[in-house]
Design a protein around this motif. Structure first.
Motif, short mmCIF file in Angstrom:
data_model
loop_
_atom_site.label_atom_id
_atom_site.label_comp_id
_atom_site.label_asym_id
_atom_site.label_seq_id
_atom_site.Cartn_x
_atom_site.Cartn_y
_atom_site.Cartn_z
N ALA A 1 0.77 -1.22 -0.21
CA ALA A 1 0.08 0.01 0.13
C ALA A 1 0.93 1.26 -0.14
O ALA A 1 2.05 1.23 0.72
CB ALA A 1 -0.86 -0.02 1.24
N ILE A 2 0.52 2.43 -0.69
CA ILE A 2 1.10 3.39 -0.91
C ILE A 2 0.27 4.42 -0.44
O ILE A 2 -0.74 4.73 -1.26
CB ILE A 2 1.67 3.85 -2.38
CG1 ILE A 2 2.70 2.65 -2.76
CG2 ILE A 2 2.36 4.95 -2.40
CD1 ILE A 2 3.25 2.83 -4.21
N THR A 3 0.55 5.49 0.69
CA THR A 3 -0.27 6.01 1.09
C THR A 3 -0.30 7.39 0.07
O THR A 3 0.65 7.92 -0.38
CB THR A 3 0.02 6.94 2.38
OG1 THR A 3 0.45 5.72 3.38
CG2 THR A 3 -0.91 7.84 3.05
N ARG A 4 -1.55 8.08 -0.24
CA ARG A 4 -2.24 8.78 -1.19
C ARG A 4 -1.80 10.47 -0.51
O ARG A 4 -1.87 11.27 -1.52
CB ARG A 4 -3.41 8.57 -1.77
CG ARG A 4 -3.41 7.38 -2.28
CD ARG A 4 -4.85 7.12 -2.96
NE ARG A 4 -5.57 8.03 -3.87
CZ ARG A 4 -6.73 7.81 -4.49
NH1 ARG A 4 -7.04 6.56 -4.22
NH2 ARG A 4 -7.00 8.52 -5.31
N GLN B 1 -9.27 1.89 2.26
CA GLN B 1 -8.74 2.11 3.55
C GLN B 1 -8.34 0.80 3.96
O GLN B 1 -8.47 -0.45 3.58
CB GLN B 1 -9.67 2.78 4.30
CG GLN B 1 -10.62 2.05 4.89
CD GLN B 1 -11.62 2.86 5.85
OE1 GLN B 1 -11.55 3.89 6.32
NE2 GLN B 1 -12.56 2.03 6.56
N ASP C 1 -5.00 2.26 -8.76
CA ASP C 1 -6.03 2.86 -7.56
C ASP C 1 -7.09 1.80 -7.34
O ASP C 1 -8.06 1.72 -8.16
CB ASP C 1 -6.50 4.28 -8.20
CG ASP C 1 -7.46 4.73 -7.22
OD1 ASP C 1 -7.62 4.13 -6.08
OD2 ASP C 1 -7.91 5.96 -7.49
N THR D 1 -6.05 5.58 6.81
CA THR D 1 -5.57 6.42 5.41
C THR D 1 -5.72 5.42 4.17
O THR D 1 -5.57 4.28 3.98
CB THR D 1 -4.06 6.62 5.50
OG1 THR D 1 -3.74 7.01 7.02
CG2 THR D 1 -3.61 7.34 4.59
N THR D 2 -6.44 6.39 3.17
CA THR D 2 -6.42 5.83 1.99
C THR D 2 -5.07 5.80 1.00
O THR D 2 -4.18 6.47 1.66
CB THR D 2 -7.32 6.56 0.99
OG1 THR D 2 -7.88 5.69 -0.14
CG2 THR D 2 -6.95 8.07 0.68
N PHE D 3 -5.25 4.90 0.04
CA PHE D 3 -3.94 4.42 -0.43
C PHE D 3 -4.06 3.94 -1.96
O PHE D 3 -5.05 3.69 -2.63
CB PHE D 3 -3.27 3.26 0.18
CG PHE D 3 -4.25 2.08 0.37
CD1 PHE D 3 -4.10 0.86 -0.49
CD2 PHE D 3 -5.19 2.01 1.09
CE1 PHE D 3 -4.64 -0.16 -0.93
CE2 PHE D 3 -5.89 0.76 1.35
CZ PHE D 3 -5.93 -0.20 0.55
N TYR D 4 -2.82 3.93 -2.66
CA TYR D 4 -2.64 3.29 -3.91
C TYR D 4 -2.24 1.85 -3.63
O TYR D 4 -1.57 1.66 -2.51
CB TYR D 4 -1.96 3.85 -4.92
CG TYR D 4 -2.37 5.29 -5.42
CD1 TYR D 4 -3.32 5.39 -6.05
CD2 TYR D 4 -1.56 6.46 -5.30
CE1 TYR D 4 -3.85 6.53 -6.51
CE2 TYR D 4 -1.98 7.66 -5.51
CZ TYR D 4 -3.12 7.62 -6.42
OH TYR D 4 -3.57 8.82 -6.93
N VAL E 1 4.10 3.00 3.81
CA VAL E 1 2.93 2.06 3.89
C VAL E 1 2.21 2.33 5.31
O VAL E 1 2.60 2.65 6.23
CB VAL E 1 3.60 0.49 4.12
CG1 VAL E 1 2.48 -0.32 4.38
CG2 VAL E 1 4.31 0.28 2.81
N PRO E 2 0.91 2.44 4.96
CA PRO E 2 -0.03 2.99 6.38
C PRO E 2 -0.05 1.76 7.27
O PRO E 2 0.18 0.72 6.80
CB PRO E 2 -1.26 3.26 5.66
CG PRO E 2 -1.38 2.41 4.29
CD PRO E 2 0.07 2.48 3.85
#
Length: 718
Positions: A39-42, A194, A160, A68-71, A61-62
């Motif tokens: 996960a990559i935090t947006r 999330q 996404d 936290t939303t993420f890619y 990473v979250p």
């Protein structure tokens, strides 16, 4: 737990990101192996003076509990591997569990393809190939690549996950076997992802969504055709019948088949649930596999987790051992296995209960869902059960607070995923709150029933024919259910065959029927009792209610239910087996006597003529006056009894509406005896005509009755 970190040098020209991805040791990925999903935090960091926008960095990473939303970064190696994709509806508004929450939407075997700026998710099961020439590629989902200008030195592609196809739909539950209903299309207006968390064999995350439909969404909490009062709470909060919101849990886990598991074809008698339908390649047939776990002696027990809300409810009801009762509902199945196959424990701080790798018993303090239900997740290729959950409502502790009766709740679809109901077990009559043992036994019985479904067993509504029941998979009366807190003889035999617990295991020999048999077999009934439910339960119960009404009592929904419990014995074709045929004919005659005996002249002292006529009218109307439904099949023993009672009504001093209905009954019998009775009745009624001015009105009614007889007999046979 130690952490092994590897720098993933994603160079995203439009975003400018360098992400550190860390995996826990023991996560299934070796220190030298990057995790398949990252996960990559947006959320962008605050821009610093002198730093160009293309150099902005994304945070790492979250955390697992971060909203936290993420890619989502997917390893390109993972794109060429096979995965399980599971969907679970965690939250749903309006209505929560009443309208579909806490339900698995199923599992698919999937693989990925990167094409045209998207990562497509395809069904990779072996279910859909009709022949060697036709093996279709079925698309499940598609995620847009974040940027076409991604140089992923570490072999990842960034997508996404909140911008997928969003092919949601909502549908009312159909038959538990077929689940065929029209789906209402649902358009997602807003969504984001999330709560990413890496699992030992993959990853899981949530999708929050809200949207609307072009037509009103089925709302179980507002239905009026179930004979109960709609619950107004959610209607007040969500007045728009087109809108709904929810949380969908999604999990990607590496495809795996247990070494000890072997796919099993279903037996001819439907004792067991089956998994997905498979097309049999190069044939015109389909097949299904029995659904079961890879349970065997020496295995590590399947871990069931009780949600932390059970601890709270235990504190609220200290007079009961609720935790112990629920645990027994799980572990008492070990008696049938002969070894520890199942274990139970209460959730701890670190448990993420909604993840695909957990088996959870959920407690819901909201009593509006007047039932318990079970879910599972199976391998579509083999039928192996990979995980399960059970929903348990507070209605079982406080039934007086329930605002809804048991019913088939709304189910929700997501793309190719659709929930398949195993059971919605309704609450029974409340146990005596002061009877500690009975309250705890009822909880244990309910959990035992639902766990039985997650093991692969279907309902057995004939368990009660071996009192108190040969099966916990029956729907039992409150009196019988508290006596069945361990698997019965049927359950043990069914489990032994399903899991091959001993070499000589055979299919159960005890009486059996399940959901699809209820409408055709009167002995296949929910909430009946005794080894002779007509003579010892339904018949006496109805006659007591009927006699009470004839003497001035009421006749409402409860009394009508007792009537229908007897009337069902008149329906259905006779069995071909001679002994069974004779027995069923005896039961039909007996049922007719329960319905008609108290209504014959002089049978019940204190009964008024008006009330007798009302009940005769009700009885004949329910059984024979449905225009779209055929009457109960006639037979050579029951038909003369019906014809005689209808003839006595036709020529007797009864209400004229009832006498007219008697003509319909005799016509629908379509027997020579009934025809002759109509002809004889005509002569008798001719003699009932009066003379003089006072008889004019009465004669007009009699002439109308005679005309109806003429119409019914000219011709009589249809």
């Amino acid at each position: 737990m130690s952490r092994n970190c590897k720098t993933l040098s994603f160079i995203v020209l439009s975003l400018g990101a360098t992400v550190a991805a860390c995996s826990d040791s023991g996560s299934g990925n070796t220190p030298s192996e990057a995790p398949p999903f990252v996960a990559i935090t947006r959320v962008r960091e605050v821009k610093k003076p002198g730093v160009s926008s293309s150099a902005l960095s994304l945070r790492s990473v979250p955390g697992a509990d971060s909203p936290t939303t993420f890619y989502l970064a997917i390893s390109k190696k993972a794109l060429h591997e096979t995965w399980f994709l599971s969907a679970f509806l965690k939250q749903y508004f309006p209505g929560a569990a009443v309208n579909g929450a806490a339900r698995s939407l199923g599992t698919r075997v999937v693989t990925f393809r990167e094409r045209n700026g998207k990562v497509y998710v395809f069904d990779a099961s072996n279910n859909y190939a009709s022949s060697d020439a036709f093996d279709p590629a079925l698309m499940i989902e598609a995620y847009p690549v974040v940027s076409a200008d991604v140089a992923s030195a570490d072999g990842y592609v960034v997508v996404d996950p909140a911008a997928g196809l969003h092919r949601f739909g909502v549908t009312e539950a159909g038959n538990l076997v077929s689940n065929k209903q029209t789906t209402t299309p649902f358009k997602v207006d807003l969504a984001f992802s999330q709560h990413f968390r890496q699992l030992p064999d993959g990853a899981t995350f949530e999708e929050i969504f809200t949207g609307s439909s072009s037509s009103p969404i089925p709302r179980e909490d507002l239905r009026t055709d179930t004979g109960r009062t709609p619950n107004p709470l959610d209607a007040e909060l969500e007045r728009d019948a087109l809108r709904a919101s929810g949380t969908l849990g999604l999990s990607f886990r590496r495809y795996e088949e247990s070494p000890s598991f072997a796919a099993m074809s279903p037996p001819d008698v439907p004792h067991y649930f089956t998994g997905d339908t498979h097309l049999e390649r190069n044939t015109d047939t389909t097949q299904r596999r029995v659904a079961r776990w890879a349970i065997h002696p020496g295995m590590r027990p399947i871990r069931w987790i009780l949600s932390s809300d059970f601890t709270k409810v235990q504190q609220a009801y200290p007079e009961y051992d609720i935790l112990g009762a629920v645990r027994r509902g799980i572990t008492n199945w070990n008696e049938a296995f002969g070894f520890e196959a199942l274990a139970a424990e209460v959730a701890t701080e670190g448990d993420f209960l909604d993840d695909d790798d957990k088996n959870v018993i959920y407690f819901d303090a909201d009593p509006r869902a007047g039932y318990a239900f079970a879910n599972w997740r199976t391998n579509p290729n083999t039928g192996e059960i990979r995980g399960a959950s059970v929903y348990f409502s507070a209605v079982f502790l406080a039934p007086a607070k329930a605002s809804s009766a048991a019913s088939s709740p709304q189910l929700t679809q997501w793309g190719a995923f659709e929930a398949r109901g195993l059971c919605s077990m309704p609450v029974r009559a409340p146990a005596n709150p002061s009877d500690k043992a009975a309250v705890e036994a009822e909880i244990t019985h309910t959990i035992l029933h639902e766990i039985g479904h997650t093991l692969g067993l279907r309902h057995n509504f004939k368990g009660s024919l071996v009192p108190p029941s040969s099966s916990v998979m029956d729907y039992l009366t409150a009196k019988d259910s508290v006596q069945r807190t361990v698997p019965g003889a049927y359950d043990r035999d069914a489990l032994a065959y399903l899991y091959g617990l001993h070499p000589n295991a055979r299919l159960p020999s005890q009486p059996f029927c399940t959901d699809e048999h209820v409408s055709a077999d009167p002995e296949c009934a929910r909430f009946d009792a005794t080894d002779d439910p007509l003579a010892k339960d339904a018949g006496p119960s109805y006659q007591a209610a009927l006699v009470a009404y004839l003497k001035g009592g009421s006749f409402g929904d409860s009394e009508t239910s007792t009537f229908l419990a007897v009337a069902k014995w008149l329906a259905g074709e006779l069995p071909h087996d001679a002994a069974a045929r004779t027995r069923r004919q005896d039961q039909k005659l007996q049922a007719w006597e329960y319905l008609l005996a108290p209504l014959r002249p002089g049978a019940t002292s204190g009964a008024t003529a008006d009330r007798i006529d009302q009940m005769l009218l009700f009885t004949f109307k329910v059984l024979y006056d449905y225009e779209k439904s055929p009457p109960p099949p006639a037979d050579d023993r029951l038909s003369p009894k019906i014809a005689q009672d209808a003839s006595d009504v036709l020529i007797g001093a009864h209400d004229m509406a009832l006498r007219r209905l008697a003509v319909i009954v005799l016509k629908k019998l379509q027997t020579e005896d009934a025809d002759l009775k109509l002809i004889a009745a005509r002569a008798t009624i001719e003699g009932q005509r009066g003379v003089g001015p006072a008889a004019v009105a009465g004669n007009a009614k009699l002439d109308d009755l005679l005309a109806r007889i003429d119409q019914a007999t000219r011709p009589y046979y249809e």
